[in-house]
Motif scaffolding. Structure first.
Motif, PDB file in Angstrom:
ATOM      1  N   THR A   2     167.392  62.656  30.924  1.00 63.14           N
ATOM      2  CA  THR A   2     167.124  64.018  31.304  1.00 63.14           C
ATOM      3  C   THR A   2     165.740  64.415  30.833  1.00 63.14           C
ATOM      4  OG1 THR A   2     169.432  64.333  30.706  1.00 63.14           O
ATOM      5  CG2 THR A   2     168.242  66.235  31.355  1.00 63.14           C
ATOM      6  N   LYS A   3     165.384  63.970  29.624  1.00 59.96           N
ATOM      7  CA  LYS A   3     164.067  64.302  29.112  1.00 59.96           C
ATOM      8  C   LYS A   3     162.995  63.582  29.921  1.00 59.96           C
ATOM      9  CE  LYS A   3     165.086  65.559  24.459  1.00 59.96           C
ATOM     10  NZ  LYS A   3     164.728  65.545  23.114  1.00 59.96           N
ATOM     11  N   GLN A   4     163.269  62.387  30.342  1.00 57.37           N
ATOM     12  CA  GLN A   4     162.305  61.646  31.158  1.00 57.37           C
ATOM     13  C   GLN A   4     162.131  62.334  32.518  1.00 57.37           C
ATOM     14  OE1 GLN A   4     163.894  57.722  31.437  1.00 57.37           O
ATOM     15  NE2 GLN A   4     162.480  56.920  29.891  1.00 57.37           N
ATOM     16  N   ILE A   5     163.207  62.795  33.082  1.00 54.87           N
ATOM     17  CA  ILE A   5     163.160  63.467  34.373  1.00 54.87           C
ATOM     18  C   ILE A   5     162.389  64.778  34.225  1.00 54.87           C
ATOM     19  CG2 ILE A   5     164.529  64.598  36.165  1.00 54.87           C
ATOM     20  CD1 ILE A   5     166.670  62.488  35.675  1.00 54.87           C
ATOM     21  N   GLN A   6     162.686  65.478  33.137  1.00 51.56           N
ATOM     22  CA  GLN A   6     161.993  66.745  32.904  1.00 51.56           C
ATOM     23  C   GLN A   6     160.500  66.501  32.681  1.00 51.56           C
ATOM     24  OE1 GLN A   6     164.135  68.443  29.614  1.00 51.56           O
ATOM     25  NE2 GLN A   6     165.623  69.464  30.941  1.00 51.56           N
ATOM     26  N   ALA A   7     160.167  65.424  31.968  1.00 58.99           N
ATOM     27  CA  ALA A   7     158.771  65.096  31.714  1.00 58.99           C
ATOM     28  C   ALA A   7     158.071  64.749  33.027  1.00 58.99           C
ATOM     29  CB  ALA A   7     158.654  63.948  30.717  1.00 58.99           C
ATOM     30  N   ARG A   8     158.761  63.972  33.871  1.00 60.00           N
ATOM     31  CA  ARG A   8     158.183  63.613  35.162  1.00 60.00           C
ATOM     32  C   ARG A   8     158.010  64.856  36.050  1.00 60.00           C
ATOM     33  NH1 ARG A   8     161.763  58.378  36.594  1.00 60.00           N
ATOM     34  NH2 ARG A   8     160.987  57.047  34.924  1.00 60.00           N
ATOM     35  N   GLU A   9     158.983  65.723  36.027  1.00 55.68           N
ATOM     36  CA  GLU A   9     158.902  66.956  36.812  1.00 55.68           C
ATOM     37  C   GLU A   9     157.747  67.817  36.315  1.00 55.68           C
ATOM     38  OE1 GLU A   9     162.687  68.911  36.585  1.00 55.68           O
ATOM     39  OE2 GLU A   9     163.588  67.572  38.060  1.00 55.68           O
ATOM     40  N   ALA A  10     157.603  67.895  34.995  1.00 53.43           N
ATOM     41  CA  ALA A  10     156.511  68.679  34.418  1.00 53.43           C
ATOM     42  C   ALA A  10     155.166  68.064  34.797  1.00 53.43           C
ATOM     43  CB  ALA A  10     156.654  68.764  32.898  1.00 53.43           C
ATOM     44  N   GLU A  11     155.099  66.737  34.734  1.00 48.16           N
ATOM     45  CA  GLU A  11     153.862  66.039  35.100  1.00 48.16           C
ATOM     46  C   GLU A  11     153.571  66.235  36.587  1.00 48.16           C
ATOM     47  OE1 GLU A  11     152.308  61.498  35.346  1.00 48.16           O
ATOM     48  OE2 GLU A  11     153.682  61.973  33.704  1.00 48.16           O
ATOM     49  N   ALA A  12     154.599  66.134  37.425  1.00 46.46           N
ATOM     50  CA  ALA A  12     154.431  66.325  38.864  1.00 46.46           C
ATOM     51  C   ALA A  12     154.001  67.760  39.155  1.00 46.46           C
ATOM     52  CB  ALA A  12     155.715  65.982  39.603  1.00 46.46           C
ATOM     53  N   THR A  13     154.624  68.698  38.466  1.00 45.37           N
ATOM     54  CA  THR A  13     154.280  70.112  38.639  1.00 45.37           C
ATOM     55  C   THR A  13     152.822  70.345  38.240  1.00 45.37           C
ATOM     56  OG1 THR A  13     156.563  70.777  38.218  1.00 45.37           O
ATOM     57  CG2 THR A  13     154.878  72.472  37.999  1.00 45.37           C
ATOM     58  N   SER A  14     152.436  69.736  37.137  1.00 45.45           N
ATOM     59  CA  SER A  14     151.061  69.867  36.657  1.00 45.45           C
ATOM     60  C   SER A  14     150.079  69.289  37.671  1.00 45.45           C
ATOM     61  CB  SER A  14     150.912  69.167  35.312  1.00 45.45           C
ATOM     62  OG  SER A  14     149.578  69.202  34.901  1.00 45.45           O
ATOM     63  N   ARG A  15     150.386  68.124  38.231  1.00 45.94           N
ATOM     64  CA  ARG A  15     149.511  67.515  39.228  1.00 45.94           C
ATOM     65  C   ARG A  15     149.450  68.360  40.498  1.00 45.94           C
ATOM     66  NH1 ARG A  15     151.542  61.413  38.952  1.00 45.94           N
ATOM     67  NH2 ARG A  15     153.415  62.634  39.148  1.00 45.94           N
ATOM     68  N   ILE A  16     150.595  68.904  40.897  1.00 45.39           N
ATOM     69  CA  ILE A  16     150.637  69.761  42.092  1.00 45.39           C
ATOM     70  C   ILE A  16     149.783  71.006  41.860  1.00 45.39           C
ATOM     71  CG2 ILE A  16     152.117  71.268  43.481  1.00 45.39           C
ATOM     72  CD1 ILE A  16     154.304  69.095  43.188  1.00 45.39           C
ATOM     73  N   GLU A  17     149.920  71.578  40.664  1.00 41.05           N
ATOM     74  CA  GLU A  17     149.129  72.777  40.364  1.00 41.05           C
ATOM     75  C   GLU A  17     147.634  72.451  40.320  1.00 41.05           C
ATOM     76  OE1 GLU A  17     150.801  74.333  36.770  1.00 41.05           O
ATOM     77  OE2 GLU A  17     152.487  75.265  37.816  1.00 41.05           O
ATOM     78  N   GLU A  18     147.281  71.300  39.737  1.00 34.70           N
ATOM     79  CA  GLU A  18     145.880  70.886  39.706  1.00 34.70           C
ATOM     80  C   GLU A  18     145.354  70.646  41.120  1.00 34.70           C
ATOM     81  OE1 GLU A  18     145.571  67.452  37.207  1.00 34.70           O
ATOM     82  OE2 GLU A  18     146.066  68.573  35.395  1.00 34.70           O
ATOM     83  N   SER A  19     146.165  69.991  41.948  1.00 31.61           N
ATOM     84  CA  SER A  19     145.765  69.737  43.339  1.00 31.61           C
ATOM     85  C   SER A  19     145.617  71.050  44.093  1.00 31.61           C
ATOM     86  CB  SER A  19     146.799  68.858  44.045  1.00 31.61           C
ATOM     87  OG  SER A  19     146.813  67.572  43.481  1.00 31.61           O
ATOM     88  N   ALA A  20     146.556  71.956  43.854  1.00 25.56           N
ATOM     89  CA  ALA A  20     146.487  73.261  44.517  1.00 25.56           C
ATOM     90  C   ALA A  20     145.232  74.011  44.073  1.00 25.56           C
ATOM     91  CB  ALA A  20     147.746  74.077  44.217  1.00 25.56           C
ATOM     92  N   GLU A  21     144.925  73.913  42.779  1.00 24.36           N
ATOM     93  CA  GLU A  21     143.722  74.566  42.259  1.00 24.36           C
ATOM     94  C   GLU A  21     142.463  73.967  42.877  1.00 24.36           C
ATOM     95  OE1 GLU A  21     141.834  77.505  40.564  1.00 24.36           O
ATOM     96  OE2 GLU A  21     144.012  77.323  40.437  1.00 24.36           O
ATOM     97  N   ARG A  22     142.421  72.632  43.026  1.00 27.21           N
ATOM     98  CA  ARG A  22     141.277  71.976  43.653  1.00 27.21           C
ATOM     99  C   ARG A  22     141.154  72.402  45.119  1.00 27.21           C
ATOM    100  NH1 ARG A  22     142.946  67.252  40.679  1.00 27.21           N
ATOM    101  NH2 ARG A  22     143.986  66.515  42.558  1.00 27.21           N
ATOM    102  N   VAL A  23     142.286  72.480  45.826  1.00 25.77           N
ATOM    103  CA  VAL A  23     142.275  72.908  47.229  1.00 25.77           C
ATOM    104  C   VAL A  23     141.775  74.346  47.326  1.00 25.77           C
ATOM    105  CG1 VAL A  23     143.743  73.471  49.218  1.00 25.77           C
ATOM    106  CG2 VAL A  23     144.024  71.298  48.032  1.00 25.77           C
TER     107      VAL A  23
END
Length: 120
Positions: A2-23
């Protein structure tokens, strides 16, 4: 897990937010660049319109001045012609007053000659 999934989700969310910010930043840069290009084009068009308007106004002014000058020249020529015609008429009157018999003889001769010429 669960912690790994949450970490991956947080990392994915962070990348999505960074990509959205770049866009968003790229979009803002593109819009700003487009605004600048449009403003430069508008300035060039405005400058061209001002130059064309100035040239047209100058041409209209010159045409008006030329028309006024020609009108004045025409008036002067007309006045001069009228003065000359008045002078000739006055001379003819004086001649007729001074020599009436000769004037009548000249008039008859001129009439006869003109009649012969026009008859042909």
């Amino acid at each position: 897990m669960t912690k790994q999934i949450q970490a991956r989700e947080a990392e994915a969310t962070s990348r999505i937010e960074e990509s959205a910010e770049r866009v968003k930043q790229a979009t803002s840069d593109a819009v700003a660049s487009t605004k600048d290009a449009v403003n430069r084009a508008a300035d060039r068009v405005e400058s061209g319109v001002h130059r064309a308007t100035d040239k047209a106004a100058g041409a209209a002014t010159r045409a008006t001045e030329t028309a006024a000058d020609l009108s004045e020249r025409g008036r002067e020529a007309y006045d001069e012609a009228m003065d000359t015609a008045d002078m000739w008429l006055e001379r003819a009157r004086d001649y007729v007053r001074e020599k009436p018999v000769q004037s009548v003889a000249i008039a008859l001769g001129a009439g006869w000659l003109l009649g012969r010429i026009l008859r042909r």
